[in-house]
Structures are given as structure tokens and as C-alpha cells.
Design a protein around this motif. Structure first.
Motif, short mmCIF file in Angstrom:
data_model
loop_
_atom_site.label_atom_id
_atom_site.label_comp_id
_atom_site.label_asym_id
_atom_site.label_seq_id
_atom_site.Cartn_x
_atom_site.Cartn_y
_atom_site.Cartn_z
N ARG A 42 39.70 34.31 38.19
CA ARG A 42 38.45 35.25 37.83
C ARG A 42 37.91 35.99 38.90
O ARG A 42 37.70 37.22 38.55
CB ARG A 42 37.65 34.30 36.96
N LEU A 43 37.85 35.55 39.89
CA LEU A 43 37.31 36.49 40.95
C LEU A 43 38.23 37.19 41.87
O LEU A 43 37.96 38.19 42.56
CB LEU A 43 36.54 35.29 42.16
N GLY A 44 39.55 36.91 41.28
CA GLY A 44 40.71 37.85 42.07
C GLY A 44 40.73 37.33 43.69
O GLY A 44 41.18 38.34 44.34
N ALA A 45 40.73 36.27 43.90
CA ALA A 45 40.72 35.65 45.23
C ALA A 45 42.00 34.84 45.31
O ALA A 45 42.22 33.99 44.27
CB ALA A 45 39.45 35.05 45.79
N ALA A 46 42.24 34.44 46.22
CA ALA A 46 43.13 33.44 46.66
C ALA A 46 42.78 32.03 46.79
O ALA A 46 41.69 31.90 47.24
CB ALA A 46 43.90 33.81 47.86
N ARG A 47 43.26 30.87 46.01
CA ARG A 47 42.51 29.92 45.95
C ARG A 47 42.48 29.23 47.25
O ARG A 47 41.62 28.59 47.46
CB ARG A 47 43.27 29.00 45.13
N ARG A 48 43.29 29.27 48.08
CA ARG A 48 43.53 28.72 49.41
C ARG A 48 42.58 29.32 50.21
O ARG A 48 41.75 28.81 51.08
CB ARG A 48 44.73 28.73 50.22
#
Length: 157
Positions: A42-48
Motif C-alpha cells: 500500500r505504501l509502494g515500498a519494498a518490504r525488506r
């Protein structure tokens, strides 16, 4: 709040506020949890890339981490009890202390710009102390965003 908050170097603080708001918006403090991968998507970020933020927020008691196949995150406390200053402090721990001179040593910088930046930093700290996560949830509602249903979907066969 620690002196490590920098006015313009806010990427980690902004990520922490966004992560916590997403968890509050989609799960809250009740039995519901949201997965870190869902938040990252949802944030458009990489989980890692945001995993250290989840860990810092959990260590600070702002998030509860639930393990297992249906695990995820939920708020560690009520949204109205979480100040944004705490969120920023949770991810600022261990950060290098700010250089009050910003690496410059000219007289204009030392006598005008550095004190200005210190004033702005103090005002930002004061504002973050005054705002809670609940205030951000209210802003989301005012912006027309609706929270997902808090009750799980019930399938009957």
C-alpha cells in the motif's frame, strides 16, 4: 524527544509515521492484524526496506507483532495514546546526532542559518508532540478515506 530529529532528513521518520498510520487505519488495536507485505504494498515500498521500521516500532511498544501464518501487526496502544514525537523517536534511536553547524562554518551560517534551523527544528518537535495517531486518522476521515470493515467476512456454506 531525542536530538537526532533532523528537519530535512526525515525519510525514516516519514516512513515510520506512514507505516503506523497504515496499521492503525487497516487493523487498529483490536484482534485484527495486517501483514507487513500488505503495508509495504500500500505504501509502494519494498518490504525488506521497511522491515527495520517495523522492528523499531515494535521495540518501542508502538506496534504489536503477531507471529504465525495469520500473523502481522496491530497497534501496541490506542491511537489516541501514540504521539507522533514517539514515532519519530522510535526510529531515530541510534541515529547519528545532528551536526548543529551542518558542516558549515561561515559567520552567516553560524549566526543566522544555524539558529534559524534550530528554531525550525524546535517548532517541528513541538508540533509532533502535540499530534497523535488518532489526529491522523481523523484527517484521513476528513479527506474522505473510509476504513475497512472491522469485522471479518463471514462465509457460510
Amino acid at each position: 524527544m531525542s536530538g537526532a530529529l533532523r528537519l530535512l532528513r526525515h525519510d525514516r521518520a516519514l516512513t515510520a509515521v506512514s507505516v503506523l498510520l497504515d496499521v492503525a487505519f487497516h487493523a487498529g488495536r483490536g484482534g485484527q492484524v495486517v501483514g507487513g507485505a500488505e503495508v509495504a504494498e500500500r505504501l509502494g515500498a519494498a518490504r525488506r526496506g521497511i522491515e527495520p521500521v517495523f522492528q523499531a516500532l515494535s521495540r518501542a511498544g508502538l506496534l504489536d507483532s503477531v507471529r504465525g501464518p495469520r500473523g502481522g501487526y496491530r497497534l501496541g496502544r490506542r491511537a489516541r495514546d501514540i504521539r507522533l514525537s514517539e514515532v519519530v523517536a522510535a526510529v531515530a534511536d541510534g541515529a547519528e546526532p545532528p551536526d548543529p553547524a551542518g558542516g558549515f562554518d561561515g559567520p552567516l551560517h553560524g549566526k543566522v542559518v544555524a539558529p534559524l534551523w534550530a528554531d525550525l527544528d524546535a517548532a517541528l518537535r513541538e508540533r509532533l508532540e502535540a499530534l497523535t495517531l488518532d489526529d491522523l486518522l481523523k484527517r484521513a476521515a476528513t479527506a474522505g478515506l473510509t476504513r475497512p470493515a472491522t469485522e471479518p467476512v463471514n462465509f457460510a456454506i
